[in-house]
Structures are given as C-alpha cells and as structure tokens.
Write a protein that holds these residues in place. Structure first.
Motif, PDB file in Angstrom:
ATOM      1  N   LEU A  48       0.796  -1.322  -0.070  1.00 25.21           N
ATOM      2  CA  LEU A  48       0.000   0.143  -0.141  1.00 25.21           C
ATOM      3  C   LEU A  48       0.742   1.280   0.015  1.00 25.21           C
ATOM      4  N   PRO A  49       1.965   1.328   0.786  1.00 25.29           N
ATOM      5  CA  PRO A  49       2.531   2.816   0.973  1.00 25.29           C
ATOM      6  C   PRO A  49       2.995   3.400  -0.487  1.00 25.29           C
ATOM      7  N   PRO A  50       3.301   2.636  -1.541  1.00 21.49           N
ATOM      8  CA  PRO A  50       3.754   3.392  -2.773  1.00 21.49           C
ATOM      9  C   PRO A  50       2.343   4.223  -3.252  1.00 21.49           C
ATOM     10  N   ASN A  51       1.250   3.902  -2.931  1.00 17.77           N
ATOM     11  CA  ASN A  51      -0.051   4.423  -3.224  1.00 17.77           C
ATOM     12  C   ASN A  51      -0.027   6.024  -2.652  1.00 17.77           C
ATOM     13  N   ALA A  52       0.389   6.163  -1.754  1.00 11.89           N
ATOM     14  CA  ALA A  52       0.807   7.529  -1.090  1.00 11.89           C
ATOM     15  C   ALA A  52       1.683   8.525  -2.174  1.00 11.89           C
ATOM     16  N   LEU A  53       2.527   7.905  -2.839  1.00 12.75           N
ATOM     17  CA  LEU A  53       3.398   8.651  -3.759  1.00 12.75           C
ATOM     18  C   LEU A  53       2.518   8.937  -4.988  1.00 12.75           C
ATOM     19  N   ALA A  54       1.625   8.520  -5.295  1.00  6.56           N
ATOM     20  CA  ALA A  54       0.292   8.555  -6.099  1.00  6.56           C
ATOM     21  C   ALA A  54      -0.358   9.744  -5.630  1.00  6.56           C
ATOM     22  N   ILE A  88      -6.580   1.944  -2.814  1.00  7.14           N
ATOM     23  CA  ILE A  88      -5.853   1.483  -1.732  1.00  7.14           C
ATOM     24  C   ILE A  88      -6.961   0.600  -0.745  1.00  7.14           C
ATOM     25  N   ALA A  89      -8.004   1.016  -0.813  1.00  2.67           N
ATOM     26  CA  ALA A  89      -9.077   0.099   0.029  1.00  2.67           C
ATOM     27  C   ALA A  89      -9.014  -1.156  -0.599  1.00  2.67           C
ATOM     28  N   MET A  90      -9.317  -1.229  -2.007  1.00  2.43           N
ATOM     29  CA  MET A  90      -9.395  -2.408  -2.584  1.00  2.43           C
ATOM     30  C   MET A  90      -8.254  -3.377  -2.590  1.00  2.43           C
ATOM     31  N   GLN A  91      -7.062  -2.755  -2.478  1.00  7.06           N
ATOM     32  CA  GLN A  91      -5.903  -3.710  -2.474  1.00  7.06           C
ATOM     33  C   GLN A  91      -5.648  -4.057  -0.915  1.00  7.06           C
ATOM     34  N   GLY A  92      -6.015  -3.221   0.136  1.00 12.00           N
ATOM     35  CA  GLY A  92      -5.731  -3.566   1.313  1.00 12.00           C
ATOM     36  C   GLY A  92      -6.633  -4.523   1.686  1.00 12.00           C
ATOM     37  N   ALA A  93      -7.877  -4.556   1.189  1.00 11.73           N
ATOM     38  CA  ALA A  93      -9.044  -5.735   1.557  1.00 11.73           C
ATOM     39  C   ALA A  93      -8.564  -6.987   1.061  1.00 11.73           C
ATOM     40  N   GLY A  94      -8.035  -6.819  -0.170  1.00 17.72           N
ATOM     41  CA  GLY A  94      -7.573  -8.024  -0.929  1.00 17.72           C
ATOM     42  C   GLY A  94      -6.327  -8.430  -0.661  1.00 17.72           C
ATOM     43  N   GLY A 135      -8.142  -3.489  -7.683  1.00 19.13           N
ATOM     44  CA  GLY A 135      -7.930  -2.123  -7.388  1.00 19.13           C
ATOM     45  C   GLY A 135      -6.719  -1.515  -8.258  1.00 19.13           C
ATOM     46  N   LEU A 136      -5.758  -2.579  -8.665  1.00 18.64           N
ATOM     47  CA  LEU A 136      -4.522  -2.217  -9.252  1.00 18.64           C
ATOM     48  C   LEU A 136      -4.903  -1.724 -10.563  1.00 18.64           C
ATOM     49  N   SER A 137      -5.952  -2.326 -11.330  1.00 20.10           N
ATOM     50  CA  SER A 137      -6.475  -1.658 -12.469  1.00 20.10           C
ATOM     51  C   SER A 137      -7.088  -0.605 -12.527  1.00 20.10           C
ATOM     52  N   VAL A 138      -7.796  -0.432 -11.401  1.00 23.02           N
ATOM     53  CA  VAL A 138      -8.381   0.990 -11.253  1.00 23.02           C
ATOM     54  C   VAL A 138      -7.311   2.041 -11.087  1.00 23.02           C
ATOM     55  N   GLN A 139      -6.266   1.813 -10.264  1.00 19.31           N
ATOM     56  CA  GLN A 139      -5.021   2.622 -10.197  1.00 19.31           C
ATOM     57  C   GLN A 139      -4.436   2.959 -11.487  1.00 19.31           C
ATOM     58  N   ARG A 186       5.389  -0.293 -11.743  1.00 19.15           N
ATOM     59  CA  ARG A 186       5.371  -1.216 -10.511  1.00 19.15           C
ATOM     60  C   ARG A 186       3.857  -1.681 -10.405  1.00 19.15           C
ATOM     61  N   SER A 187       2.887  -0.679 -10.613  1.00 21.48           N
ATOM     62  CA  SER A 187       1.766  -1.540 -10.672  1.00 21.48           C
ATOM     63  C   SER A 187       1.411  -2.488 -11.793  1.00 21.48           C
ATOM     64  N   ILE A 188       1.868  -2.410 -12.727  1.00 21.99           N
ATOM     65  CA  ILE A 188       1.848  -3.391 -13.968  1.00 21.99           C
ATOM     66  C   ILE A 188       2.542  -4.741 -13.614  1.00 21.99           C
ATOM     67  N   TYR A 189       3.545  -4.595 -12.706  1.00 21.93           N
ATOM     68  CA  TYR A 189       4.530  -5.850 -12.065  1.00 21.93           C
ATOM     69  C   TYR A 189       3.282  -6.557 -11.206  1.00 21.93           C
ATOM     70  N   ARG A 190       2.619  -5.733 -10.342  1.00 20.11           N
ATOM     71  CA  ARG A 190       1.881  -5.878  -9.441  1.00 20.11           C
ATOM     72  C   ARG A 190       0.798  -7.093  -9.986  1.00 20.11           C
TER      73      ARG A 190
END
Length: 332
Positions: free
Chosen positions: A96-102, A152-158, A178-182, A234-238
C-alpha cells in the motif's frame, strides 16, 4: 511450486510456514539492506522538508519512505519466523505505501492549479464557467484523491484475504481490480499533468535554486511525470504477479519482487530527492495565498487591516528575515 498442490501445502502442518506464504525460502540480507535504504531516504526527505520550510503535505514523501522501511522490517522477521499476523502486516506495508506517492503527485498538480486559479483571472473565470472542468481545483483534488483511496481500500482488503487459502482467489481478484483502477486513473492524471505543463496559464513558484519560473515549472512537472511512470511500471508488475496466481512463476520469484517493486520505488524516491519540489511550495506562500483569499472576499473591509498586517510583518526584523529566507521570487 505448482498451483495445483497449493491447498495440500497449506493443510500440511509439517510444511515450513515460509513455504506456505512465500512459496520459497526468502533470503536474508535483502530486507535488511532495503530497510536501511528507505530509512536513509526518509531522513533525507525530513531534513529537506524542514530546511526548505515546505508545506505540510510535502512530508507525505518522508512518511511513505518510513512506511516502506517498516514493511521491510516485517519481511526481515519473516525470513526466519513467518507467522500469519506478521505476513499480513508485511504484505500490507509493502503493497500500500507506494500509493501515497501517487497521492503526493495528485496533490502537487492540484496545488499548481489552485494557486493559479487564485492569482490568474483568466484561469479563474474559465474554470468557474465550467470549461475544462477537469482543471477545476476541487475536481482535481477530490477526483484523483478519491480514486486512489478507493484503490488503496481494494488492495488492502484483497491483501488481507490473500493470507487464507479459502479466500485467496477472491482476494487475488479484488487486488487485481484495485490495481487496474489505479492504472486507469494514472493515465487520466498523466493527461492532466501534461496539459498543465504545456499551458502557459499555469506557472510555478520559483524556488531559491531555480534559474527561472520556466525552469521551476519544468523541474516540478518532470519530477511528477517520471515518478508517475515508475509507479505505473510497478503497478503493471503487481498486476502480472496477482494474475499469475499463488505459486506462479512471478509470485515465486524473489528477485522479481526486489527488481520491479523495491528498486522501482527506490528510483522514484531518488527522483523526489534530486528534483525536490519543497522549495516550490513554501509555507510562507501558503500564508500569502490565504491573505489573498481573505482580501478578495471582503476587499473594502480588509483593505486597511491587510495593509497593516503586511507593514507590521515587514517592520519586525525576525518576521522580515523569515520571509527573506524562504523567498525565491513569485512570478505570476
């Protein structure tokens, strides 16, 4: 490790806990090196923020670096003693933390639009009329912030559901959504950022080390766009990791995690450090912006009091020194 035997692996009490959660034995040394690097990065960003008297939201960067550090502390513990609770916390702190960079990038572009919306009459009247609504300050702030918080909520729950075999498939799907939405909102944001960069209507406060207003704007926008691209990779990798599934080649490759997650996030922090935007958003500029707002809302009532405030501020030696220390020149 093949996916077909995953359920048997989880049900077998004799299997090492590290194999259950990682599907491999994580190596010692990598987490310790990573946590040390992010601790140094966080400290550098704190020092930069304090020295440049940047606005408070700029400290999102240092907070994210320290959150990454915590994630690798938990991963270091998991190298020798993997438990359910430790793996859950580690997963969330590394996912989750890298989402804060966005969020930081969204806030930066939103601040540029907001400041110009205040000081540039043409931009203000155009945005109020509804033309190019996607450049209205409130829309930029809430649209992208809400999208990232949703992601972030989707990724955290998943991510929490990935720690149980019974809910792993559902958790995998939720994280993928969650990653696709991002990724989608990354693309939308990139369009907005490029427009703001190319438009002469939007300018950036010139910091002390910026050679010109144009150089200040170029530095800030390159920083935002380069880090957005890195976060996109990074999101593509995830997405590939979770699409490959538990026990897949990507999930089971420790080197892939350190290359496409750890190193990419570290490179983003290097960009933030070497193209630090704190001087372009100083605290004294925030105070002046609020004074402009108050003056515009009640021009006649505040005219005398505003003049007295400005005169009093410059008459006091300490206040005058504070203003001069943070001034790099305003060019609107």
């Amino acid at each position: 490790m093949p996916d077909s035997g995953g359920e048997d692996l989880w049900d077998d009490p004799t299997v090492d806990q590290r194999l259950k959660y990682f599907t491999y034995y994580p190596k010692r040394g990598y987490p310790e090196a990573s946590l040390s690097v992010f601790a140094i990065v966080g400290t550098i960003l704190v020092v930069l923020g304090v020295r440049t008297r940047a606005q408070r939201w700029v400290h999102i960067l240092s907070g994210t670096a320290y959150a990454e550090m915590l994630g690798y502390i938990f991963r270091s513990v998991c190298v020798t003693d993997t438990t359910f609770a430790m793996y859950v916390v580690m997963t969330l702190f590394l996912l989750l933390p890298p989402n804060a960079l966005a969020l930081f990038n969204y806030k930066t572009v939103g601040e540029i639009i907001r400041q110009n919306n205040i000081s540039n009459e043409r931009v203000r009247s155009r945005n109020k009329s509804g033309w190019r609504f996607w450049l209205r300050p409130r829309f930029v702030s809430w649209f992208y912030f809400s999208s990232d918080l949703f992601s972030i909520a989707m990724q955290g729950a998943g991510g929490g559901m990935l720690t149980s075999w019974d809910t792993r498939d559902a958790g995998n799907s939720i994280v993928l959504v969650g990653l696709s939405v991002q990724l989608f909102f990354f693309a939308c944001f990139t369009v907005t950022a490029v427009y703001v960069w190319r438009s002469p209507d939007y300018v950036v406060y010139q910091g002390p080390r910026d050679r010109s207003p144009a150089a200040a704007k170029r530095k800030v926008m390159i920083c935002i766009l380069v880090t957005t691209v890195l976060l996109y990779l990074r999101s593509i990798y995830r997405i590939a990791e979770f699409a490959d599934g538990y026990g897949g080649k990507i999930y089971s490759s420790e080197w892939a995690f350190y290359v496409f997650d750890t190193i990419i996030v570290f490179l983003a922090f290097l960009v933030y450090i070497f193209m630090y935007v704190g001087p372009n958003f100083p605290q004294n500029r925030e105070r002046e912006r609020r004074l402009e707002l108050a003056t515009e809302s009640k021009p006649e009532e505040n005219a005398d009091s505003s003049a007295q405030l400005v005169d009093g501020r410059h008459a006091h030696p300490a206040a005058r020194a504070e203003d001069e220390a943070g001034r790099g020149g305003y060019h609107y």
